[in-house]
Design an enzyme around this catalytic site. Structure first.
Site, PDB file in Angstrom:
ATOM      1  N   SER A   1      -5.543  25.955  69.146  1.00  0.00           N
ATOM      2  CA  SER A   1      -5.923  27.357  69.033  1.00  0.00           C
ATOM      3  C   SER A   1      -7.391  27.451  69.402  1.00  0.00           C
ATOM      4  O   SER A   1      -8.203  26.634  68.969  1.00  0.00           O
ATOM      5  CB  SER A   1      -5.710  27.873  67.605  1.00  0.00           C
ATOM      6  OG  SER A   1      -6.185  29.196  67.489  1.00  0.00           O
TER       7      SER A   1
ATOM      8  N   CYS B   1     -13.065  31.735  68.286  1.00  0.00           N
ATOM      9  CA  CYS B   1     -13.510  33.097  67.991  1.00  0.00           C
ATOM     10  C   CYS B   1     -15.027  33.218  68.078  1.00  0.00           C
ATOM     11  O   CYS B   1     -15.545  34.195  68.602  1.00  0.00           O
ATOM     12  CB  CYS B   1     -13.005  33.554  66.623  1.00  0.00           C
ATOM     13  SG  CYS B   1     -13.555  32.563  65.239  1.00  0.00           S
TER      14      CYS B   1
ATOM     15  N   GLU C   1     -17.327  29.981  68.074  1.00  0.00           N
ATOM     16  CA  GLU C   1     -17.963  28.671  68.070  1.00  0.00           C
ATOM     17  C   GLU C   1     -18.776  28.468  69.351  1.00  0.00           C
ATOM     18  O   GLU C   1     -18.212  28.421  70.450  1.00  0.00           O
ATOM     19  CB  GLU C   1     -16.914  27.561  67.930  1.00  0.00           C
ATOM     20  CG  GLU C   1     -16.306  27.467  66.548  1.00  0.00           C
ATOM     21  CD  GLU C   1     -15.076  28.334  66.355  1.00  0.00           C
ATOM     22  OE1 GLU C   1     -14.267  28.023  65.471  1.00  0.00           O
ATOM     23  OE2 GLU C   1     -14.926  29.332  67.092  1.00  0.00           O
TER      24      GLU C   1
ATOM     25  N   HIS D   1     -12.786  21.825  57.528  1.00  0.00           N
ATOM     26  CA  HIS D   1     -12.301  23.161  57.831  1.00  0.00           C
ATOM     27  C   HIS D   1     -12.296  24.084  56.616  1.00  0.00           C
ATOM     28  O   HIS D   1     -11.382  24.060  55.811  1.00  0.00           O
ATOM     29  CB  HIS D   1     -10.899  23.092  58.436  1.00  0.00           C
ATOM     30  CG  HIS D   1     -10.917  23.310  59.916  1.00  0.00           C
ATOM     31  ND1 HIS D   1      -9.958  22.825  60.757  1.00  0.00           N
ATOM     32  CD2 HIS D   1     -11.782  23.969  60.713  1.00  0.00           C
ATOM     33  CE1 HIS D   1     -10.226  23.166  62.008  1.00  0.00           C
ATOM     34  NE2 HIS D   1     -11.332  23.856  61.996  1.00  0.00           N
TER      35      HIS D   1
ATOM     36  N   GLU E   1     -17.198  23.874  58.347  1.00  0.00           N
ATOM     37  CA  GLU E   1     -16.948  25.316  58.314  1.00  0.00           C
ATOM     38  C   GLU E   1     -16.909  25.804  56.871  1.00  0.00           C
ATOM     39  O   GLU E   1     -16.364  25.147  55.996  1.00  0.00           O
ATOM     40  CB  GLU E   1     -15.642  25.637  59.037  1.00  0.00           C
ATOM     41  CG  GLU E   1     -15.696  25.224  60.505  1.00  0.00           C
ATOM     42  CD  GLU E   1     -14.441  25.573  61.277  1.00  0.00           C
ATOM     43  OE1 GLU E   1     -13.435  25.947  60.636  1.00  0.00           O
ATOM     44  OE2 GLU E   1     -14.463  25.469  62.511  1.00  0.00           O
TER      45      GLU E   1
END
EC number: 4.1.1.83
Length: 902
Positions: A348, A507, A509, A540, A641
């Protein structure tokens, strides 16, 4: 008289007894000439009427060849499996398509990869089988249960089994999936990862962090690639035949030669053989589509359609071997390569990068020769948008819904600077904006790399696009991005010129790139493309408010009754002691998750490494090494993240103010109020996940005073240093802590501060917080957006709060704003929107994005989702159809502060 796009969709929906509503009617009316072509409208209708389908064709052929080549070198064995899978994909061309091919034989969908992760299918196997048996007797009435999820198959119906809450699979394919999944038990990346993770002495802590949702998911086997920028240079410059010839020559040169490296030097031979195998598979796949187009041509009676099939045959037969000659051929080839890339792995966020600059050579030359018109280019770009929107990512329900919200983050970056520092904007980028205004689909999302050198009319065009309410383009500070490139990748030789090649991966990064010299018809162009590993794999999503919760609860998660961290057994008599324990727990979390992820990714690179993306990106072909051997130019891309930053900041501010500075309440009183949710029901019981409409159960008023005090405590976003300095101190500390972490490539890590959709499920797993947020409600979105309803002093006060720290030292930050459409109506409104954006970015903000929609529309859309099939909103770095979002995220978007004046 021809219908508008809105009238067309309305008539289709009304034929199904569905009422239609459209967002931003006032702003849309300003640009009522912005209509997609009839061809694009028709294909968009096909998309709206198509469900996400899981298909077993690709995995069947992959698995079959993988077994057959048992004993071969792992990278070659994998290449042969990919070749077989691509070679056997059934072609499917929808009438009217000028850009063809897709992930599977279905128009929209994906497929499972049990060699990466199989546990979900094994665990759910019996349930899926039983459901498949039961479905045979289901009546047509059960079809009516589906609809509120748009194209998501959220429930089984008819002959279709729902998988992962998103995909539908034909019941006869379920046994194939379960059988194949069982073959991979103990052999998949997931299972091997778990096996070796358990050798860590603190593995129990890692499991506790996952079980309590302090960490959202393991990236090493869930989404090992993506959140990066693809590179189309080699196919565009040399053609696929040219790459094969290059690999053959390199094989001759390296066979048996270690070249001074007795370890991976010998691997080059196997890598080049793998490249040849995979490209041959891609060529067969393309040529199978050409054969299918030729067949369709032979049975077509309409002369115009017949000619279109003939054109497809010529295009596909050419790009299967050679450098594209025309803009359309280049567009088709890049799309084909993109699909090949995302079919290789669970991916993704394989972003498109600087697409308008990459395809500009073909555009420029075709326009000069009169081979194509601007309107024809716009139509092709509209069709491209639809095809990219059809891409689905197969992942578990938790990842698909809880993180991705069904989005695939194929972000397209515009603007920025060229290699020489001049403006990167060009006429093709303007047409990309135009196509996105006419054909409003969630993919590809656009990101404007804002720079002071960009032309005013180009920026105004982008602001006009934002006004339409699709959520794009998002606006990113180009200067911040290049500064971060220089900081993070200095040890790998990053230069100022190369830093300018960055683009957005996933989105939000920031992803490194490089420049390559492309030659077309004797003219040379410098084009940018990705040159780094995944910029979104690593640790994550650490739930910041959840870490604070465990500090207050002595390391215990009371919701799950799990002792996550060792008890600190400290009285928390001072604010400094709270901070000290928080930092200790946080560092423990990063450390164990970093090491577990390193093991997972190490197993992935050994058994499931990238070949397609490796051959695409510099410098794998030059080095003869795949991504797993650091063939890419830049490898310091893995990150940590985080989620819920502002909820955490506000909670610290409330604790500091109420417990330690004013001493209005004791720490025990605060803990008691949190454990009892300030006297309210949990959001999961209520079914509403914002602070609106929560239900109070305590009738004694025991918690009224502390609850009111928590709500009234200082909040980030109001230019109040009491709260804002907490954010600043946290950001400075976090950056240093992440740099101490080390990826499997022995490179320093860095913070990535986006929420995507994780603020929904992680909020659901978190008790009430000291800022007055109630248990189970969604966190603040992004990383510098204000918590819904707490920014009381206007947007410019919010900007002051957000820029209190240096946003250029980390990969990203995220600012979401919701504007009422009337606020930016007309030409003056467009200028106002651009000025607002400039104001934030000039202050040092990294990113800002807008939802231009009124809350009443969203509330009605939540009640009547089928009436708003085409309504899109901006969530946290991405745009998605409203009806395909989960309710926690919908509630959070509705609750955001709606600015009616800027």
């Amino acid at each position: 008289m021809s219908q508008s796009k809105e009238d067309k969709i309305r008539s289709i929906l009304e034929a199904k007894n569905i009422k239609s509503n459209f967002q931003n009617k006032e702003n849309l009316s300003e640009f009522n000439e912005k209509k997609a072509s009839k061809r694009a409208e028709d294909l968009l209708d096909v998309y709206y009427n198509t469900l996400s389908t899981a298909d077993m064709e690709f995995p069947y052929w992959y698995n079959r060849e993988y077994r057959k080549s048992d004993g071969d070198i792992p990278v070659v064995r994998r290449a042969k499996a990919l070749k077989a899978a691509f070679s056997h994909m059934t072609p499917n061309i929808i009438p009217g398509e000028k850009i063809v091919m897709q992930k599977t034989r279905h128009y929209r969908g994906s497929f499972p990869m049990p060699w990466v992760s199989e546990s979900f299918f094994v665990a759910q196997g019996e349930q899926m089988r039983e459901e498949a048996k039961k479905l045979a007797s289901n009546t047509a009435d059960e079809l009516t249960k589906f609809g509120s999820g748009g194209g998501n198959v959220t429930e089984s119906f008819g002959n279709v089994v729902s998988i992962a809450g998103k995909f539908g699979m034909r019941k006869e394919e379920v046994p194939v999936l379960v059988k194949m999944a069982k073959e991979w038990v103990g052999k998949s990346v997931e299972d091997l990862g778990f096996h070796y993770e358990k050798m860590m002495p603190d593995y129990d802590l890692k499991e506790n962090l996952m079980s309590t949702l302090i960490c959202m998911f393991d990236s090493g086997y869930t989404l090992p690639q993506g959140r990066e920028v693809i590179n189309y240079f080699y196919p565009l410059n040399y053609g696929l035949d040219g790459i094969i010839e290059m690999a053959k020559e390199c094989k001759k040169a390296v066979a048996g030669n270690a070249s001074g490296d007795g370890l991976i030097g010998m691997d080059r031979l196997y890598f080049y053989e793998a490249v040849i195998q995979v490209i041959e598979g891609l060529q067969t796949w393309i040529l199978n589509y050409a054969k299918h187009a030729k067949y369709l041509e032979s049975i077509e009676t309409d002369l115009e359609a017949k000619k279109e099939y003939s054109d497809l045959v010529e295009i596909l037969e050419h790009i299967a071997h050679k450098q594209p000659r025309t803009f359309r051929e280049a567009l088709q080839l890049t799309y084909t390569i993109h699909i090949a890339s995302v079919n290789e792995d669970a991916i993704s966020g394989m972003s498109i990068g600087r697409f308008g600059q990459i395809l500009y050579p073909w555009y420029e030359q075709d326009i000069e020769k009169g081979l194509i018109t601007k309107e024809e280019v716009i139509e092709l770009l509209e069709l491209y948008r639809i095809k990219i929107t059809c891409i689905d990512c197969f992942a578990s329900a938790g990842v698909n819904g809880g993180v991705l919200s069904g989005n695939t983050f194929n972000t397209l970056s515009i603007g920025g600077l060229k290699e020489d520092g001049s403006t990167g904007a060009n006429e093709l980028e303007e047409l990309l904006l135009e196509a996105s205004m006419r054909c409003r689909t969630p993919q590809p999302s656009l990101t404007m790399l804002y720079d002071e050198k960009l032309p005013e009319d180009f920026l105004m065009k982008a602001a006009e696009c934002t006004k339409l309410g699709s959520g794009y383009p998002a606006w990113v500070n180009n200067s911040n991005g290049t500064t971060f490139m220089m900081k993070q990748f200095a040890d790998e030789g990053m230069t100022v010129e190369e830093a300018r090649a960055f683009a957005l991966g996933g989105c939000l990064e920031t992803s490194p790139g490089c420049w390559k010299q492309l030659t077309l018809n004797g003219k040379t162009y410098s084009i940018a493309g990705g040159a780094g590993q995944s910029a979104g794999s690593g640790v994550h999503f650490i739930a910041n408010p959840k870490i604070l919760e465990l500090v207050l609860m002595n390391g215990k998660d009371y919701r799950m009754n799990i002792q996550v961290f060792e008890p600190h057994n400290k009285p928390l008599d001072t604010y400094e002691e709270v901070i000290e324990v928080f930092k200790d727990y946080y560092k423990q979390a990063i450390n164990v998750l970093e090491r577990a992820n390193n093991i997972e990714l190490d197993i992935w690179r050994k058994f499931d490494t990238s070949i397609i993306n490796s051959l695409l990106k510099p410098d794998c072909l030059d080095k003869g090494q795949h991504i797993g051997n650091m063939g890419y130019r830049y490898n310091a891309t893995l990150n940590v993240e985080t989620c819920g930053t502002v909820t955490m900041v506000n909670s610290f501010a409330a604790l500091k103010k109420l417990v330690y500075d004013d001493k209005a309440f004791t720490i025990e009183e605060m803990k008691d109020a949190i454990l009892n949710n300030f006297g309210f029901k949990d959001a999961l019981e209520v079914g509403n996940y914002s602070m609106a409409d929560q239900v109070k159960v305590d009738k004694t008023g025991k918690y009224d005073a502390i609850y009111k005090a928590c709500l009234d405590a200082p909040k980030y976003g109001n230019n109040d240093l009491y709260a804002d300095n907490i954010l600043k101190n946290y950001e400075v500390w976090l950056s240093k802590v992440c740099e101490e972490a080390q990826s499997l490539y022995a490179k320093k890590m860095y913070p990535c501060q986006i929420s995507v959709s994780t603020h929904g499920p992680q909020g659901a797993a978190t008790l009430a917080t000291p800022d007055g947020r109630l248990s189970g409600t969604t966190y603040s979105d992004g990383s510098v957006s204000a918590y819904a309803g707490t920014d009381k002093n206007g947007v410019y006060a919010l900007f002051e709060s957000a820029t209190i720290w240096d946003q250029a030292v980390v990969q990203n930050s995220q600012m979401n704003l919701k504007l009422h459409p009337t606020t930016i109506k007309g030409q003056q409104g467009t200028k106002k929107l651009l000025d607002l954006t400039r104001s934030y970015l000039r202050k040092g903000g990294f990113h800002i994005q807008y939802n231009v929609v009124d809350s009443e529309t969203l509330k009605d859309a939540q009640k009547n989702p089928d009436n708003y099939r085409q309504l899109m909103v901006r969530v946290a770095g991405f745009t998605q159809y409203w009806c395909e979002l989960g309710k926690p995220i919908q509630d959070e978007v509705i609750a955001r502060t709606e600015y009616e004046g800027v």
